[in-house]
Each structure stands twice: as C-alpha cells, then as structure tokens.
Enzyme design. Structure first.
Site, mmCIF file in Angstrom:
data_model
loop_
_atom_site.group_PDB
_atom_site.id
_atom_site.type_symbol
_atom_site.label_atom_id
_atom_site.label_comp_id
_atom_site.label_asym_id
_atom_site.label_seq_id
_atom_site.Cartn_x
_atom_site.Cartn_y
_atom_site.Cartn_z
ATOM 1 N N SER A 91 48.292 51.401 17.645
ATOM 2 C CA SER A 91 47.812 52.786 17.556
ATOM 3 C C SER A 91 47.686 53.430 18.929
ATOM 4 O O SER A 91 47.258 54.579 19.032
ATOM 5 C CB SER A 91 46.457 52.826 16.839
ATOM 6 O OG SER A 91 45.498 52.044 17.537
ATOM 7 N N ASN A 109 35.556 47.419 15.077
ATOM 8 C CA ASN A 109 35.256 48.296 13.933
ATOM 9 C C ASN A 109 34.191 49.326 14.272
ATOM 10 O O ASN A 109 34.350 50.520 14.006
ATOM 11 C CB ASN A 109 34.813 47.455 12.734
ATOM 12 C CG ASN A 109 35.939 46.615 12.162
ATOM 13 O OD1 ASN A 109 37.085 46.715 12.600
ATOM 14 N ND2 ASN A 109 35.615 45.768 11.198
ATOM 15 N N HIS A 113 43.401 94.394 -4.579
ATOM 16 C CA HIS A 113 44.752 94.143 -5.107
ATOM 17 C C HIS A 113 45.832 94.743 -4.201
ATOM 18 O O HIS A 113 46.939 95.034 -4.646
ATOM 19 C CB HIS A 113 44.924 94.690 -6.531
ATOM 20 C CG HIS A 113 43.829 94.285 -7.478
ATOM 21 N ND1 HIS A 113 43.808 93.073 -8.130
ATOM 22 C CD2 HIS A 113 42.691 94.936 -7.858
ATOM 23 C CE1 HIS A 113 42.719 92.990 -8.880
ATOM 24 N NE2 HIS A 113 42.020 94.102 -8.727
ATOM 25 N N SER A 125 63.826 91.002 18.385
ATOM 26 C CA SER A 125 64.920 90.440 17.592
ATOM 27 C C SER A 125 66.132 90.200 18.481
ATOM 28 O O SER A 125 66.371 90.943 19.443
ATOM 29 C CB SER A 125 65.285 91.407 16.465
ATOM 30 O OG SER A 125 66.529 91.058 15.897
ATOM 31 N N LYS A 179 63.160 96.058 16.786
ATOM 32 C CA LYS A 179 62.187 95.162 16.170
ATOM 33 C C LYS A 179 61.134 94.695 17.165
ATOM 34 O O LYS A 179 61.401 94.431 18.324
ATOM 35 C CB LYS A 179 62.890 93.929 15.588
ATOM 36 C CG LYS A 179 63.773 94.196 14.385
ATOM 37 C CD LYS A 179 62.981 94.473 13.130
ATOM 38 C CE LYS A 179 62.211 93.258 12.655
ATOM 39 N NZ LYS A 179 63.083 92.138 12.307
ATOM 40 N N ASN A 199 58.325 91.793 16.450
ATOM 41 C CA ASN A 199 57.880 90.881 15.404
ATOM 42 C C ASN A 199 56.509 90.268 15.720
ATOM 43 O O ASN A 199 56.283 89.799 16.839
ATOM 44 C CB ASN A 199 58.895 89.747 15.229
ATOM 45 C CG ASN A 199 60.268 90.263 14.853
ATOM 46 O OD1 ASN A 199 60.396 91.235 14.109
ATOM 47 N ND2 ASN A 199 61.300 89.626 15.363
ATOM 48 N N GLU A 209 52.185 85.364 12.416
ATOM 49 C CA GLU A 209 52.879 84.591 11.394
ATOM 50 C C GLU A 209 52.661 83.090 11.595
ATOM 51 O O GLU A 209 52.504 82.335 10.623
ATOM 52 C CB GLU A 209 54.370 84.927 11.423
ATOM 53 C CG GLU A 209 54.659 86.337 10.938
ATOM 54 C CD GLU A 209 56.085 86.805 11.209
ATOM 55 O OE1 GLU A 209 56.413 87.927 10.809
ATOM 56 O OE2 GLU A 209 56.861 86.045 11.829
ATOM 57 N N TYR A 233 35.719 47.777 6.385
ATOM 58 C CA TYR A 233 36.861 48.306 7.114
ATOM 59 C C TYR A 233 38.175 47.780 6.542
ATOM 60 O O TYR A 233 38.290 46.609 6.192
ATOM 61 C CB TYR A 233 36.766 47.931 8.600
ATOM 62 C CG TYR A 233 37.910 48.478 9.429
ATOM 63 C CD1 TYR A 233 37.869 49.768 9.925
ATOM 64 C CD2 TYR A 233 39.040 47.706 9.691
ATOM 65 C CE1 TYR A 233 38.913 50.289 10.662
ATOM 66 C CE2 TYR A 233 40.101 48.214 10.433
ATOM 67 C CZ TYR A 233 40.035 49.500 10.916
ATOM 68 O OH TYR A 233 41.070 50.015 11.638
ATOM 69 N N LYS A 243 43.427 59.070 12.500
ATOM 70 C CA LYS A 243 43.344 59.825 13.754
ATOM 71 C C LYS A 243 44.442 60.865 13.931
ATOM 72 O O LYS A 243 44.166 62.006 14.324
ATOM 73 C CB LYS A 243 43.326 58.860 14.938
ATOM 74 C CG LYS A 243 42.045 58.053 14.986
ATOM 75 C CD LYS A 243 42.153 56.875 15.900
ATOM 76 C CE LYS A 243 41.162 55.813 15.480
ATOM 77 N NZ LYS A 243 41.456 55.216 14.166
#
Length: 463
Positions: free
Chosen positions: A28, A115, A161, A282, A288, A290, A295, A322, A330
């Site tokens: 790890s 542990n 809405h 763009s 454009k 953006n 996003e 464990y 992790k």
C-alpha cells in the site's frame, strides 16, 4: 534504502518474500505514504508514552523521537526511498529508523500493532481533511456573502421546476447557498467530534499486556479520549464514511450551484458573466466562452459519491476485527478529499470573480407572470376573497394576458374588471417585481431588508 530487511520485518513466519504479484496486491506504500506525517506523529507520541511508563528507557525513546524527525525531514525533502517490499508507510518508516538509530528502533512497536497504528494514522489524516474542508467551505461562504451584500436589492426570477415562479433578490439566492454550505460545515464538524477518539494502544485487536497509558497518547495527538473497545478501534472505518458522506452532500450542493452557473452564463440567460480565469474558449467557434470550471465541479460529485459507495461496499461484509480488505479504504478517501478541496477552491474563485448582470436579471424577473401570486394575495388582503377564489381570478387574468401577448402589469383596469368588477387601481401597486420582493418581509424572506439581516448574521458567524 535497502530492501533486504523485508523478510526480517515479517519475523520468522516466511522463508521467502512474496512474489511479484503478491507484492503488488499487498503493498500500500504507493498511496499510504501520504500519511507519513501522521504516522510519524503517532510514533513520536507512542515513544514518549513508552518512556513515561518505563516500558523503554528515556534514552531509547529520545533516539526514536529524534530519528523519526530525521525520517520526516527526508520524506518532506524528497530524498526518502520508499520500498514496495516493505509494504506500507509504517514498515518503511520503521526500517529507515533502524538504519538511523539501530537497536532502539526495534522497541518502538512495543504495545501496539500495525492495526491500531494504521487506524490512528488514518484518523489523524481524515481529521486534517475535515478541518481543511470546513476552512474551504467558510471561504466560499464569505465569497457568497460579498455577492449577496452587493445585490441585496437586485431583482431576479425565482424558479420552481426551472419555470418562473416569483421574483426574488440576487442576494437572497446567494444566501441560499450560504445556508446549505453552513450545514455542510456543521456535518464535517459533527463528524470530527464523533471520530475524535484514539485507536492507539488497541494493538492488534485485544489490547496489550504492557502497562501503556492510552490517555497520554490520546492527549498528545489531540484526541478527546482513547477508544473504549479495542475490537471496534481497529476494525471500523465509519469515521471515513462520515467524511465521505459529508463530502458527498457538500459536493452535491456545489454541483447544484455549478449547474445554475452553467445555465446563467449562457447566451439565452446572460444572468452572470464568468471571468476568463474560470472559462475556456472553443477550438473552432471564436464566440464561445465555456464555463468549464463549473462543469467540472458539477462532475466531481460522481467521484466523491462513488468513493462513498465503494468504501461502504468494502466494509459491509467484514467480520470483526481487522481484515486486509480495509487497505482499500484509503485511495477512495484520498481521491474524494482531493476532489472536494479542488471543487471548493474552484467555486470560491468563480464566485469571487463573477459579475451578475443586473439588467438581465431584472428583465427576466418581470417576465413569465412572476407577480401572479402577488395579485392573488392582493385579492385576499384588499377584497377579503378566499385564497382559492383569488387563485381562480388570477388564473383567468393570466390567461387573458397570455391571449393578449402581454404581462399582468400591462393589462388595463377595465380588462381586469371583466374578470372581477371589484378590482381597483390599487392592484397595480403590487404588480411590479420591486414591490413584490419588498413585500416578502417574513423571516427568511427575499425582501432586501431580510437579506441584509441574514448577511449580517452570517458575517458575524464567520468572523
């Protein structure tokens, strides 16, 4: 750093090291090296406690603590050589400590296990991330407060809405996110308080026969108390799930706001102008601009929520105590924490840089029969009409305005009186968007005075 100690670190159990595949799935160190500072802090606290309880000598403990600082400086300086053969950050640190100080390094692990060590390291790391998340949230709240204060009386459409509902103020809309983020910060704070118990000294699963002082190490590491059950201390990761849950909800709130910024910055809305620093052009369309940062923030919820589901799935079938499955905790949390902090920072920057287009907001606020509810309320107040009857009258007037191709304030009094002859000239006093928002004076309402009350309250809370 030499790898020839890898078999010794296992003791006498294995005559040969694991093969390449086992090493790859077992190690790890590729990701848990991020917890190096927490691992060394825990070991220094443990060494001090071993000396205070007479389990090791003061000189050995001092050698351990000084040697651990040397290891930390090597890691922070980028000169430390991590070894996959040594599996994890704990064994890498301990092996290097032995090279630096010799025999006393072997006494550091007295009264503990990997542990409880990893549970302690991970708790410390997650606790740091909770503090960072709270700070990031509060910085974003301050950016939103500045927007709200500047536009406390700017009118804009309120939506349900995604249809025009009633006029609200720009300040009121900004303050909605301040409230959401306030709850997000409180979730992290609640989780932090709940997790703040030290696993150190729980050892492998049953505690230890050495006369350790768990209160001492807990205090040294900033925990409120030691955990009360050694099985639980080493075998649960609910503190990480608490973090991921709070992170998921916070990311969801950021995503909702990001969605609005994407819509608002479009040519069809023009509610806001985002700065060039948080937009892109763009490759083929020169007109454009953006909203890429918004996003990408909107997309981060997928990674963060995915981490939450992944860790829940890892933990759901594990018997006490464990299991090696828990090594899979992790990377999910590291990735979620990184992406939450990035999303918070990006949103903070966008909010500080963006400009609300007051004229566009005002023009949109008056469209779509946004003051229809005000007309119905006027019929109730001025004429004593039951609200359901007022709703019907207003609906008929909206239909008339639609047929004429105009909005409610553009109807003549004579037109209105064909629907209800009792309507008077006074009705026009409630049909402007400015009058509408000014009338919403109930606590938490959109009236500019109420917005400024909330701005002042949050400014004081975040001071």
């Amino acid at each position: 750093m030499s790898n020839d100690t890898s078999n010794q670190m296992w003791g006498g159990r294995f005559s040969a090291g694991p093969d390449a595949i086992m090493e790859a799935i077992n190690a790890s160190i590729g990701f848990d090296k991020r917890m190096a500072a927490q691992d060394i802090a825990g070991s220094r606290a443990h060494a001090a406690m071993l000396a205070a309880t007479g389990i090791v000598t003061d000189s050995d403990a001092e050698a351990m603590r000084e040697g651990l600082l040397t290891v930390l400086s090597e890691i922070e300086g980028g000169t430390f050589e991590f070894s996959a053969a040594l599996e994890d950050i704990h064994m890498n640190v301990e092996s290097r400590l032995k090279e630096i100080i010799g025999e006393p390094a072997g006494r550091l692990h007295t009264g503990r296990s990997r542990n409880d060590q990893v549970a302690t390291d991970f708790k410390l790391w997650v606790r740091d991330q909770m503090d960072a998340a709270i700070a990031g949230i509060q910085s974003l709240q301050k950016a939103l407060l500045a927007q709200a204060e500047a536009g406390a009386d700017w009118v804009m459409p309120g939506f349900t809405h995604l249809q025009t509902a009633q006029p609200v103020t720009w300040g009121h809309h900004m303050m909605a996110y301040v409230e959401m983020l306030g709850r997000d910060a409180s979730r992290f704070a609640d989780a932090r308080a709940r997790m703040n118990e030290s696993p150190l000294g729980a050892a492998a699963l049953a505690g230890t026969s050495f006369p350790i002082d768990r209160d001492m190490t807990a205090k040294a590491l900033g925990f409120d108390r030691p955990s009360a059950n050694s099985l639980d201390a080493v075998s649960d990761r609910d503190f990480a799930l608490d973090f991921l849950s709070a992170a998921s909800i916070c990311a969801m709130h950021l995503s909702r706001f990001a969605e609005e910024l994407v819509i608002w910055s479009s040519a069809q809305f023009r509610f806001v102008t985002l700065s060039d620093r948080f937009s892109t052009g763009s490759s083929i369309m020169p007109q454009k601009k953006n909203p890429d940062a918004a996003e990408l923030i909107r997309a981060k919820i997928g990674r963060i929520f995915g981490a939450n589901v992944a860790l829940m799935t890892v933990m759901k079938g594990l018997p006490l105590a464990y299991s090696k499955d828990m090594q899979e905790d992790k990377e999910q949390v590291f990735d979620a924490a990184d992406n939450l902090m990035l999303a918070l920072a990006a949103m903070d920057g966008m909010v500080r840089d963006m400009s609300a287009n007051r004229d566009s907001l005002a023009a949109a606020a008056g469209s779509g029969f946004s003051t229809a509810t005000d007309l119905a309320d006027w019929c109730v107040r001025a004429q004593g009409m039951p609200f359901r009857d007022a709703h019907h009258v207003t609906g008929a007037l909206v239909a008339m305005a639609e047929a004429k191709g105009c909005d409610l304030p553009d109807l003549s009094l004579a037109d209105m009186q064909t629907v209800n002859p009792d309507i008077t000239e006074d009705v026009f006093s409630v049909l402007t968007v400015e009058a509408s928002v000014a009338s919403r004076t109930s606590y938490g309402g959109t009236a500019p005075a109420q917005v400024r009350v909330q701005v002042a309250r949050w400014t004081k809370l975040l001071a």
